[in-house]
Design an enzyme around this catalytic site. Structure first.
Site, mmCIF file in Angstrom:
data_model
loop_
_atom_site.group_PDB
_atom_site.id
_atom_site.type_symbol
_atom_site.label_atom_id
_atom_site.label_comp_id
_atom_site.label_asym_id
_atom_site.label_seq_id
_atom_site.Cartn_x
_atom_site.Cartn_y
_atom_site.Cartn_z
ATOM 1 N N ARG A 139 -18.566 20.499 -11.794
ATOM 2 C CA ARG A 139 -19.216 22.188 -12.252
ATOM 3 C C ARG A 139 -19.778 22.133 -13.299
ATOM 4 O O ARG A 139 -20.526 22.630 -13.748
ATOM 5 C CB ARG A 139 -18.260 23.814 -11.460
ATOM 6 C CG ARG A 139 -19.050 24.391 -11.819
ATOM 7 C CD ARG A 139 -17.972 25.710 -11.170
ATOM 8 N NE ARG A 139 -16.535 26.209 -11.998
ATOM 9 C CZ ARG A 139 -15.470 26.948 -11.465
ATOM 10 N NH1 ARG A 139 -15.621 27.432 -11.259
ATOM 11 N NH2 ARG A 139 -14.786 26.067 -12.663
ATOM 12 N N THR A 140 -18.919 21.909 -13.945
ATOM 13 C CA THR A 140 -19.394 21.796 -16.031
ATOM 14 C C THR A 140 -19.320 20.694 -16.218
ATOM 15 O O THR A 140 -18.369 19.448 -16.056
ATOM 16 C CB THR A 140 -17.910 22.625 -16.413
ATOM 17 O OG1 THR A 140 -17.882 24.012 -16.080
ATOM 18 C CG2 THR A 140 -18.336 23.164 -18.088
ATOM 19 N N SER A 142 9.072 26.390 -7.760
ATOM 20 C CA SER A 142 8.709 24.637 -6.846
ATOM 21 C C SER A 142 9.440 24.599 -6.737
ATOM 22 O O SER A 142 10.780 24.817 -5.936
ATOM 23 C CB SER A 142 9.283 24.195 -9.220
ATOM 24 O OG SER A 142 9.677 22.942 -9.590
ATOM 25 N N ALA A 147 -5.329 17.680 -13.521
ATOM 26 C CA ALA A 147 -5.360 16.283 -11.809
ATOM 27 C C ALA A 147 -5.926 14.874 -12.286
ATOM 28 O O ALA A 147 -5.869 13.852 -11.890
ATOM 29 C CB ALA A 147 -5.629 17.163 -11.164
ATOM 30 N N LYS A 206 -17.683 18.216 -18.540
ATOM 31 C CA LYS A 206 -16.351 18.118 -19.025
ATOM 32 C C LYS A 206 -16.587 16.796 -18.045
ATOM 33 O O LYS A 206 -16.065 15.708 -17.844
ATOM 34 C CB LYS A 206 -15.235 19.109 -18.120
ATOM 35 C CG LYS A 206 -14.732 20.068 -19.498
ATOM 36 C CD LYS A 206 -13.714 20.892 -18.691
ATOM 37 C CE LYS A 206 -12.701 20.781 -17.905
ATOM 38 N NZ LYS A 206 -12.146 21.636 -16.703
ATOM 39 N N ASP A 210 1.729 11.664 -12.331
ATOM 40 C CA ASP A 210 0.937 12.478 -11.151
ATOM 41 C C ASP A 210 0.206 11.349 -10.273
ATOM 42 O O ASP A 210 -0.698 11.622 -9.442
ATOM 43 C CB ASP A 210 -0.332 13.666 -11.767
ATOM 44 C CG ASP A 210 0.705 15.127 -12.033
ATOM 45 O OD1 ASP A 210 1.699 15.009 -11.134
ATOM 46 O OD2 ASP A 210 0.327 15.343 -12.996
ATOM 47 N N GLY A 218 -14.009 16.885 -9.229
ATOM 48 C CA GLY A 218 -13.267 17.399 -10.118
ATOM 49 C C GLY A 218 -13.390 16.586 -11.670
ATOM 50 O O GLY A 218 -13.159 16.114 -11.326
ATOM 51 N N LYS A 258 3.011 20.831 -20.526
ATOM 52 C CA LYS A 258 2.496 19.354 -20.421
ATOM 53 C C LYS A 258 1.553 18.385 -21.483
ATOM 54 O O LYS A 258 1.830 17.267 -21.619
ATOM 55 C CB LYS A 258 1.865 19.195 -18.984
ATOM 56 C CG LYS A 258 1.784 19.187 -17.072
ATOM 57 C CD LYS A 258 0.881 18.791 -16.108
ATOM 58 C CE LYS A 258 2.011 19.086 -15.542
ATOM 59 N NZ LYS A 258 0.904 18.296 -14.598
HETATM 60 P P1 NAP Z 1 -7.008 22.726 -14.010
HETATM 61 O O1 NAP Z 1 -7.337 21.439 -14.563
HETATM 62 O O2 NAP Z 1 -7.516 24.181 -13.655
HETATM 63 O O3 NAP Z 1 -8.842 21.534 -13.148
HETATM 64 C C1 NAP Z 1 -9.947 22.436 -11.941
HETATM 65 C C2 NAP Z 1 -11.289 21.863 -11.478
HETATM 66 O O4 NAP Z 1 -11.604 21.603 -10.557
HETATM 67 C C3 NAP Z 1 -12.180 21.979 -12.253
HETATM 68 O O5 NAP Z 1 -13.020 20.150 -12.484
HETATM 69 C C4 NAP Z 1 -13.297 22.683 -12.459
HETATM 70 O O6 NAP Z 1 -14.446 22.695 -12.770
HETATM 71 C C5 NAP Z 1 -13.331 22.794 -10.930
HETATM 72 N N1 NAP Z 1 -12.993 24.320 -10.182
HETATM 73 C C6 NAP Z 1 -11.932 24.740 -10.443
HETATM 74 N N2 NAP Z 1 -12.563 26.104 -9.121
HETATM 75 C C7 NAP Z 1 -13.148 25.523 -8.942
HETATM 76 C C8 NAP Z 1 -14.818 26.138 -8.480
HETATM 77 N N3 NAP Z 1 -14.330 27.379 -7.716
HETATM 78 N N4 NAP Z 1 -15.738 25.297 -7.589
HETATM 79 C C9 NAP Z 1 -15.889 24.326 -7.999
HETATM 80 N N5 NAP Z 1 -14.770 23.025 -8.570
HETATM 81 C C10 NAP Z 1 -13.419 24.645 -9.443
HETATM 82 O O7 NAP Z 1 -6.240 22.091 -12.607
HETATM 83 P P2 NAP Z 1 -5.427 20.286 -12.161
HETATM 84 O O8 NAP Z 1 -5.001 20.119 -12.542
HETATM 85 O O9 NAP Z 1 -6.596 19.750 -12.529
HETATM 86 O O10 NAP Z 1 -5.552 21.176 -10.662
HETATM 87 C C11 NAP Z 1 -7.056 20.380 -9.910
HETATM 88 C C12 NAP Z 1 -6.383 20.758 -8.611
HETATM 89 O O11 NAP Z 1 -5.743 19.428 -8.316
HETATM 90 C C13 NAP Z 1 -5.006 21.849 -8.015
HETATM 91 O O12 NAP Z 1 -5.770 23.598 -7.541
HETATM 92 C C14 NAP Z 1 -4.258 21.284 -7.034
HETATM 93 O O13 NAP Z 1 -4.492 21.707 -5.746
HETATM 94 C C15 NAP Z 1 -3.847 19.547 -7.507
HETATM 95 N N6 NAP Z 1 -3.077 18.987 -7.461
HETATM 96 C C16 NAP Z 1 -1.701 18.830 -6.603
HETATM 97 C C17 NAP Z 1 -1.883 18.335 -6.993
HETATM 98 C C18 NAP Z 1 -0.494 17.411 -6.011
HETATM 99 O O14 NAP Z 1 1.003 16.577 -6.321
HETATM 100 N N7 NAP Z 1 -0.568 17.154 -4.956
HETATM 101 C C19 NAP Z 1 -0.644 18.467 -8.857
HETATM 102 C C20 NAP Z 1 -1.518 18.820 -9.082
HETATM 103 C C21 NAP Z 1 -2.833 19.601 -8.700
HETATM 104 P P3 NAP Z 1 -14.356 23.560 -14.098
HETATM 105 O O15 NAP Z 1 -14.441 22.276 -15.052
HETATM 106 O O16 NAP Z 1 -15.972 23.861 -14.114
HETATM 107 O O17 NAP Z 1 -13.590 24.516 -14.100
#
Ligand code: NAP
Length: 284
Positions: A159-160, A22, A138, A163, A109, A134, A73
């Site tokens: 993708r899904t 972190s 997040a 959701k 966030d 997505g 969270k």
């Molecule tokens: P999460 O809850 O696991 O959601 C991931 C999302 O990405 C879902 O919509 C998923 O689709 C999609 N996805 C995952 N792998 C994929 C692939 N190979 N091809 C297409 N879609 C894909 O994760 P999250 O917490 O929302 O975080 C998502 C991203 O946001 C992180 O990877 C991170 O880089 C970024 N983030 C940034 C910050 C920041 O402070 N800048 C903070 C939080 C997150 P499905 O529903 O189909 O699985």
């Protein structure tokens, strides 16, 4: 130079598992140092099953505030006295404020993302259509904040598809929305002013991945990525080549911490110092 620790030091921290990667401790300690606040912020490795005791510790030890990260969270919401609308809609808490033993859960966030987007690109979201790629945790925060900022329509591609539809339904209480599959991006891209990637596509080590066909990007767009490792993704590099204004993901991280700092202290966050120390840590 570190912060001065003495018998008056007020304690803060971040709870997560894993947690040793972190950047929050260096960023928040720099903020306390810059503002002359006698406080210290540490990382706590809270294992599954120990979160309830850890939250009791916030009250017992009189921590003023705590950030919460993966995987805690959602569960942490059960242990709050009050939950702010942001966290309730998003379904997750990332910031806890302790007012004399009364704990309130917030989610910074999404609002952190929007503040960074506005300050770094100058975009005015009122009346604008946006496309989110997505629909995970997040995306819930980003979508909520974009809706509160006045976006007139939010397309959510995922993708899904189920959701995407589910998140569109949740956000429909705040603005007009539609969920869709990734195959529909080409149909709506010319209507929108902002595209934001909220999937892990392009994140280290998969740095050659992009979340959509970048040949669809035109030069009037703001293109934003929430991924910040690498600091500029392939998606953003290609968008820039096509003339778009780009917005990298580090700002979201900095400003979610800035809002937490401001909720805890009531003092404006020293953004430049916070950004500098985090950027430095990436180049080391
Ligand atoms: P999460 O809850 O696991 O959601 C991931 C999302 O990405 C879902 O919509 C998923 O689709 C999609 N996805 C995952 N792998 C994929 C692939 N190979 N091809 C297409 N879609 C894909 O994760 P999250 O917490 O929302 O975080 C998502 C991203 O946001 C992180 O990877 C991170 O880089 C970024 N983030 C940034 C910050 C920041 O402070 N800048 C903070 C939080 C997150 P499905 O529903 O189909 O699985």
């Amino acid at each position: 130079m570190g912060n001065k620790l003495d018998s008056h030091t007020i304690m803060y921290g971040v709870f997560g598992d894993p947690i040793r990667h972190s950047k929050s401790p260096i960023m928040l300690n720099r903020a306390f140092e810059e503002t002359g606040i006698n406080a210290a912020y540490a990382a706590f490795h809270i294992l599954p099953g120990q979160l309830k005791d850890a939250v009791a510790g916030i009250r017992a030890l009189q921590f003023r505030g705590v950030n919460v990260t993966i995987p805690h969270k959602v569960e942490v919401m059960d242990y709050m006295d009050e939950i702010d609308e942001s966290a309730r809609v998003i379904g997750a808490v990332n910031t806890i404020v302790n007012d004399n033993g009364r704990l309130t859960g917030y989610n910074t966030d999404g609002i952190g993302y929007v503040r960074s987007l506005k300050e770094e690109t100058g975009i005015d979201l009122k009346g604008k259509k946006v496309l989110m790629l997505g629909a995970g945790g997040a995306a819930r925060g980003v979508g909520y904040a974009l809706a509160k900022e006045g976006a007139s329509h939010i397309y959510i591609s995922n993708r899904t598809v189920e959701k995407a539809d589910e998140l569109a339904e949740t956000l429909s209480g705040f603005t007009s929305t539609s969920g869709m599959g990734t195959d529909r991006v080409a149909d709506v891209v010319d209507e929108v002013s902002l595209i934001v990637n909220i999937t892990p596509a392009g994140m280290h080590p998969n740095v050659d991945t992009v979340p959509m066909d970048t040949s669809l990007i035109k030069d009037h767009l703001v293109v934003s990525d929430t991924v910040y490792n690498p600091l500029v993704t392939k998606f953003l590099r290609e968008a820039k080549e096509r003339g778009a204004v780009i917005h990298p993901g580090l700002g979201m991280f900095i400003y979610q911490g800035a809002y937490a700092f401001e909720y805890w202290t009531g003092v404006p966050a020293p953004i430049a110092a916070m950004r500098q120390v985090v950027e430095q840590s990436f180049t080391k």
